[in-house]
Write a protein that holds these residues in place. Structure first.
Motif, PDB file in Angstrom:
ATOM      1  N   ILE A 401      -9.504   3.830  -8.016  1.00 40.10           N
ATOM      2  CA  ILE A 401      -8.979   5.214  -8.390  1.00 40.10           C
ATOM      3  C   ILE A 401      -8.476   5.722  -9.200  1.00 40.10           C
ATOM      4  O   ILE A 401      -9.038   6.007  -9.439  1.00 40.10           O
ATOM      5  N   LEU A 402      -7.178   4.356  -9.332  1.00 40.29           N
ATOM      6  CA  LEU A 402      -6.928   4.770 -10.672  1.00 40.29           C
ATOM      7  C   LEU A 402      -7.260   4.400 -11.783  1.00 40.29           C
ATOM      8  O   LEU A 402      -7.034   5.253 -12.950  1.00 40.29           O
ATOM      9  N   ASN A 403      -8.122   3.297 -11.684  1.00 41.14           N
ATOM     10  CA  ASN A 403      -8.650   2.295 -13.125  1.00 41.14           C
ATOM     11  C   ASN A 403      -9.833   3.790 -13.048  1.00 41.14           C
ATOM     12  O   ASN A 403      -9.620   3.634 -14.044  1.00 41.14           O
ATOM     13  N   SER A 404     -10.166   4.250 -12.981  1.00 43.41           N
ATOM     14  CA  SER A 404     -11.305   5.054 -12.639  1.00 43.41           C
ATOM     15  C   SER A 404     -11.345   6.702 -13.808  1.00 43.41           C
ATOM     16  O   SER A 404     -11.186   7.468 -13.745  1.00 43.41           O
ATOM     17  N   LEU A 405      -9.427   6.755 -12.994  1.00 39.23           N
ATOM     18  CA  LEU A 405      -9.409   8.171 -13.151  1.00 39.23           C
ATOM     19  C   LEU A 405      -8.607   7.375 -14.999  1.00 39.23           C
ATOM     20  O   LEU A 405      -7.896   8.674 -14.813  1.00 39.23           O
ATOM     21  N   HIS A 406      -8.624   6.818 -15.091  1.00 40.04           N
ATOM     22  CA  HIS A 406      -7.984   6.144 -16.645  1.00 40.04           C
ATOM     23  C   HIS A 406      -6.372   6.879 -16.429  1.00 40.04           C
ATOM     24  O   HIS A 406      -5.971   7.175 -17.630  1.00 40.04           O
ATOM     25  N   VAL A 407      -5.698   6.075 -15.268  1.00 39.67           N
ATOM     26  CA  VAL A 407      -3.857   6.663 -16.221  1.00 39.67           C
ATOM     27  C   VAL A 407      -3.387   5.328 -16.665  1.00 39.67           C
ATOM     28  O   VAL A 407      -3.809   4.167 -16.817  1.00 39.67           O
ATOM     29  N   SER A 408      -2.025   5.559 -16.806  1.00 41.07           N
ATOM     30  CA  SER A 408      -0.930   4.676 -17.493  1.00 41.07           C
ATOM     31  C   SER A 408      -0.280   4.016 -16.601  1.00 41.07           C
ATOM     32  O   SER A 408      -0.256   4.321 -15.419  1.00 41.07           O
ATOM     33  N   LYS A 412       0.550   4.916 -12.528  1.00 40.24           N
ATOM     34  CA  LYS A 412      -0.196   3.468 -11.550  1.00 40.24           C
ATOM     35  C   LYS A 412       1.119   2.790 -10.498  1.00 40.24           C
ATOM     36  O   LYS A 412       1.039   3.429  -9.480  1.00 40.24           O
ATOM     37  N   ARG A 413       2.377   3.141 -11.414  1.00 39.24           N
ATOM     38  CA  ARG A 413       3.559   2.322 -10.518  1.00 39.24           C
ATOM     39  C   ARG A 413       3.937   4.049  -9.463  1.00 39.24           C
ATOM     40  O   ARG A 413       4.018   3.166  -8.742  1.00 39.24           O
ATOM     41  N   ALA A 414       4.069   4.828 -10.161  1.00 42.39           N
ATOM     42  CA  ALA A 414       4.201   5.702  -9.251  1.00 42.39           C
ATOM     43  C   ALA A 414       3.430   5.957  -8.133  1.00 42.39           C
ATOM     44  O   ALA A 414       4.012   5.888  -6.887  1.00 42.39           O
ATOM     45  N   ALA A 415       2.410   6.179  -8.370  1.00 38.02           N
ATOM     46  CA  ALA A 415       1.149   6.585  -7.510  1.00 38.02           C
ATOM     47  C   ALA A 415       1.343   5.087  -5.983  1.00 38.02           C
ATOM     48  O   ALA A 415       1.359   5.861  -5.545  1.00 38.02           O
ATOM     49  N   ARG A 416       1.209   4.163  -6.493  1.00 34.57           N
ATOM     50  CA  ARG A 416       1.423   2.830  -5.296  1.00 34.57           C
ATOM     51  C   ARG A 416       2.444   3.197  -4.946  1.00 34.57           C
ATOM     52  O   ARG A 416       2.466   3.167  -3.647  1.00 34.57           O
ATOM     53  N   LEU A 417       3.719   3.947  -5.019  1.00 31.79           N
ATOM     54  CA  LEU A 417       5.601   3.733  -4.560  1.00 31.79           C
ATOM     55  C   LEU A 417       5.026   4.742  -3.646  1.00 31.79           C
ATOM     56  O   LEU A 417       5.064   5.312  -2.295  1.00 31.79           O
ATOM     57  N   TYR A 418       4.252   6.113  -4.602  1.00 29.38           N
ATOM     58  CA  TYR A 418       4.038   7.129  -3.513  1.00 29.38           C
ATOM     59  C   TYR A 418       2.956   7.517  -2.398  1.00 29.38           C
ATOM     60  O   TYR A 418       3.188   7.681  -1.253  1.00 29.38           O
ATOM     61  N   PHE A 419       2.310   6.578  -2.714  1.00 30.31           N
ATOM     62  CA  PHE A 419       1.307   6.177  -1.224  1.00 30.31           C
ATOM     63  C   PHE A 419       1.375   5.170  -0.475  1.00 30.31           C
ATOM     64  O   PHE A 419       0.838   5.182   0.183  1.00 30.31           O
ATOM     65  N   GLN A 420       2.186   4.285  -1.058  1.00 32.93           N
ATOM     66  CA  GLN A 420       3.006   3.390  -0.115  1.00 32.93           C
ATOM     67  C   GLN A 420       2.858   3.801   1.791  1.00 32.93           C
ATOM     68  O   GLN A 420       2.276   3.320   2.524  1.00 32.93           O
ATOM     69  N   ASP A 421       3.736   4.260   1.724  1.00 28.83           N
ATOM     70  CA  ASP A 421       3.214   5.632   3.512  1.00 28.83           C
ATOM     71  C   ASP A 421       2.283   5.929   3.623  1.00 28.83           C
ATOM     72  O   ASP A 421       2.908   7.610   4.852  1.00 28.83           O
ATOM     73  N   ARG A 422       1.261   6.926   3.017  1.00 28.58           N
ATOM     74  CA  ARG A 422       0.969   7.750   3.235  1.00 28.58           C
ATOM     75  C   ARG A 422      -0.635   7.357   2.893  1.00 28.58           C
ATOM     76  O   ARG A 422      -1.145   6.216   2.638  1.00 28.58           O
ATOM     77  N   GLY A 423      -1.809   8.778   3.948  1.00 29.63           N
ATOM     78  CA  GLY A 423      -3.375   8.277   3.600  1.00 29.63           C
ATOM     79  C   GLY A 423      -3.601   8.419   2.226  1.00 29.63           C
ATOM     80  O   GLY A 423      -2.944   9.079   1.505  1.00 29.63           O
ATOM     81  N   VAL A 424      -4.521   7.641   1.815  1.00 27.11           N
ATOM     82  CA  VAL A 424      -4.957   7.596   0.201  1.00 27.11           C
ATOM     83  C   VAL A 424      -6.177   8.320   0.401  1.00 27.11           C
ATOM     84  O   VAL A 424      -7.435   7.221   1.446  1.00 27.11           O
ATOM     85  N   SER A 425      -7.071   8.873   0.084  1.00 29.00           N
ATOM     86  CA  SER A 425      -8.581   9.287  -0.680  1.00 29.00           C
ATOM     87  C   SER A 425      -8.270  10.491  -1.937  1.00 29.00           C
ATOM     88  O   SER A 425      -7.419  10.432  -2.573  1.00 29.00           O
ATOM     89  N   TYR A 426      -9.889   9.672  -2.709  1.00 26.05           N
ATOM     90  CA  TYR A 426      -9.805  10.066  -4.178  1.00 26.05           C
ATOM     91  C   TYR A 426      -9.310  11.987  -4.147  1.00 26.05           C
ATOM     92  O   TYR A 426      -8.705  11.848  -4.894  1.00 26.05           O
ATOM     93  N   SER A 427      -9.249  12.505  -3.499  1.00 25.65           N
ATOM     94  CA  SER A 427      -8.996  14.056  -3.996  1.00 25.65           C
ATOM     95  C   SER A 427      -7.491  14.281  -3.924  1.00 25.65           C
ATOM     96  O   SER A 427      -6.579  14.931  -4.834  1.00 25.65           O
ATOM     97  N   GLU A 428      -6.473  12.862  -2.982  1.00 26.77           N
ATOM     98  CA  GLU A 428      -5.417  13.036  -2.781  1.00 26.77           C
ATOM     99  C   GLU A 428      -4.751  12.926  -3.945  1.00 26.77           C
ATOM    100  O   GLU A 428      -3.604  13.247  -4.748  1.00 26.77           O
ATOM    101  N   VAL A 429      -5.443  11.392  -4.495  1.00 26.67           N
ATOM    102  CA  VAL A 429      -4.940  10.898  -5.720  1.00 26.67           C
ATOM    103  C   VAL A 429      -5.133  11.976  -7.379  1.00 26.67           C
ATOM    104  O   VAL A 429      -3.853  11.984  -7.591  1.00 26.67           O
ATOM    105  N   GLN A 430      -6.299  12.581  -6.793  1.00 31.72           N
ATOM    106  CA  GLN A 430      -6.412  13.273  -8.405  1.00 31.72           C
ATOM    107  C   GLN A 430      -5.411  14.336  -8.136  1.00 31.72           C
ATOM    108  O   GLN A 430      -3.903  15.329  -8.918  1.00 31.72           O
ATOM    109  N   ASN A 431      -5.046  15.379  -6.443  1.00 33.23           N
ATOM    110  CA  ASN A 431      -3.965  15.988  -6.430  1.00 33.23           C
ATOM    111  C   ASN A 431      -2.296  15.832  -7.010  1.00 33.23           C
ATOM    112  O   ASN A 431      -1.740  16.738  -7.574  1.00 33.23           O
TER     113      ASN A 431
END
Length: 438
Positions: A401-408, A412-431
């Motif tokens: 998902i992160l690669n498809s959104l072309h993020v730095s 990516k590191r921040a997102a992985r840390l944030y979603f470590q204990d959270r559910g993941v969906s495309y819309s949640e990552v975008q938000n």
């Protein structure tokens, strides 16, 4: 876009000419050639091997080559090399391997190793006449195929049975030579097909020269001679088992979990809609190991799905139950594989895979493939009856998902840390990205 024109002699063009034609015909980006070239291997001798595996080669299509350690199979610790683009498959196998390593590991039993092929033909004479003469035909078939079978026989294989079948319910005057083979360490496709094509020639000659046949019975039409990928006599069974209480740290939860998992497997054996997805999960593991070893995963899947429908209804291939306080989970299916010849002996990564597996015999590899299927199935069904499939599945897809959104890389590191204990969906990552971009 220019009109796409028919081209003659495309295969005779060299690789760069093929790319140039493709770019011109489809009006592709001018950097397409450079892009395709970037996937070519620097080592030319290895690249030549890869290119020769297929017709009209333009470049290499890369898939991840991964490993799942800690598989205990028949008391032996094995690491499974896996090739798959589905991110959750390797994690699922590794998790299952670690779980069952603590509970006795996986067990395997080879039920048979015979392969199968057929000569399909039509003959208009009286059926009893050809059946009466069949022992003579069988002897001639074996004699004239001897130059093809002698090397395989030296290795302990060869033709194990030849049966004549009359099947007029399919086509009038239709017959089969149904042939069984033992191919030892090879998958044996070329060997089997060569024998069958020789059988077709022998059959035609034998019919023409048979003194018991009338003039109108002197002709036979060989429709086709080909191996079958349905190999129910080349079959393996694998299983895991342990006391129900050992499934979870809490005995009450263990019993509830065991019962629910058995129910889920039972549903797959009686409901076709569930069975198809259930079996897809099995082949997630089998295909990944089959591709890594250079074996034909398409043939394996076709034969497996046919076996799933052998009762007259398509069913889940695995089974589970509780017997005398012991939970068991098993898988039985046909597998035709080889450890010598073909891509297995050519592709550098396939050869490395065999080394990682400890240079298994064909029978051992049958067991490993089935274990990979059962492990994948275990993780999927376990997730379904506990946390649900999406929690773990989507976490594994976070990188995609992160690669498809072309993020730095920092995002990516921040997102992985944030979603470590959270559910993941495309819309949640975008938000999340939108909120943290402010």
């Amino acid at each position: 876009m220019t009109e796409h024109k028919i081209i003659n002699g495309f295969s005779k063009l060299d690789r760069l000419q093929k790319i140039e034609w493709l770019v011109e015909q489809l009006n592709l980006d001018e950097v397409t050639a450079d892009f395709l070239n970037s996937f070519q291997l620097a080592e030319q001798s290895v690249q030549n091997i890869i290119a020769d595996l297929s017709e009209n080669h333009l470049s290499n299509y890369h898939l991840p080559f991964s490993v799942a350690p800690n598989f205990v199979v028949d008391d032996k610790v094995i690491t499974f090399p896996l090739v798959t683009e589905e991110s959750s498959v390797v994690a699922a196998l590794a998790k299952a391997a670690g779980y069952w390593a603590k509970r006795g590991g996986f067990h395997s039993k080879i039920i048979g190793t015979e392969k199968k092929g057929q000569v399909h033909f039509s003959w208009s004479g009286k059926p009893e006449k050809i059946f009466r003469s069949f022992p003579e035909l069988k002897k001639q078939l074996e004699q004239e195929a001897a130059p093809l079978t002698q090397n395989m026989e030296k290795r302990g294989g060869g033709i194990t049975a030849i049966t004549l079948k009359h099947l007029p319910e399919i086509i009038p005057n239709y017959y089969q030579l149904d042939v069984s083979f033992e191919t030892c360490e090879a998958m044996g496709a070329n060997f089997i097909n060569s024998c069958l094509e020789q059988f077709g020639k022998t059959l035609k000659s034998w019919v023409q020269t048979n003194d018991e046949f009338q003039a109108e019975e002197k002709e036979t039409d060989v429709i086709m001679a080909i191996l079958s990928n349905y190999v129910p006599n080349s079959r393996v069974k694998v299983w895991v088992e342990c006391p129900v209480e050992e499934l979870e740290s809490d005995a009450e939860k263990a019993h509830a979990f065991a019962l629910k998992l058995v129910q889920a497997v039972h549903i797959s054996r009686h409901d076709v809609s569930r069975a198809v997805t259930h079996n897809k999960g099995i082949f997630n593991g089998i295909d990944a190991l089959a591709i890594a070893t250079g074996n034909d995963f398409r043939a394996i899947e076709a034969g497996g799905h046919a076996y799933a429908a052998s009762s007259g209804q398509y069913r889940g291939l695995s089974d589970a139950g509780i017997t005398n306080g012991k939970f068991w989970f098993s898988l039985e299916l046909p597998l035709a594989v080889g450890v010598v010849g073909g891509v297995t002996s050519l592709h550098p990564l396939a050869k490395l895979t065999m080394a990682i597996l400890g240079q298994p015999t064909a029978s051992q590899l049958m067991g490993y493939l089935a274990v990979a299927g059962l492990a994948s199935n275990w993780s999927a069904v376990r997730a379904l009856v506990t946390s649900g499939i999406q929690q773990g599945h989507m976490k594994m897809h976070l990188s995609n998902i992160l690669n498809s959104l072309h993020v730095s890389d920092e995002q990516k590191r921040a997102a992985r840390l944030y979603f470590q204990d959270r559910g993941v969906s495309y819309s949640e990552v975008q938000n999340y990205l939108n909120e943290h971009a402010k």
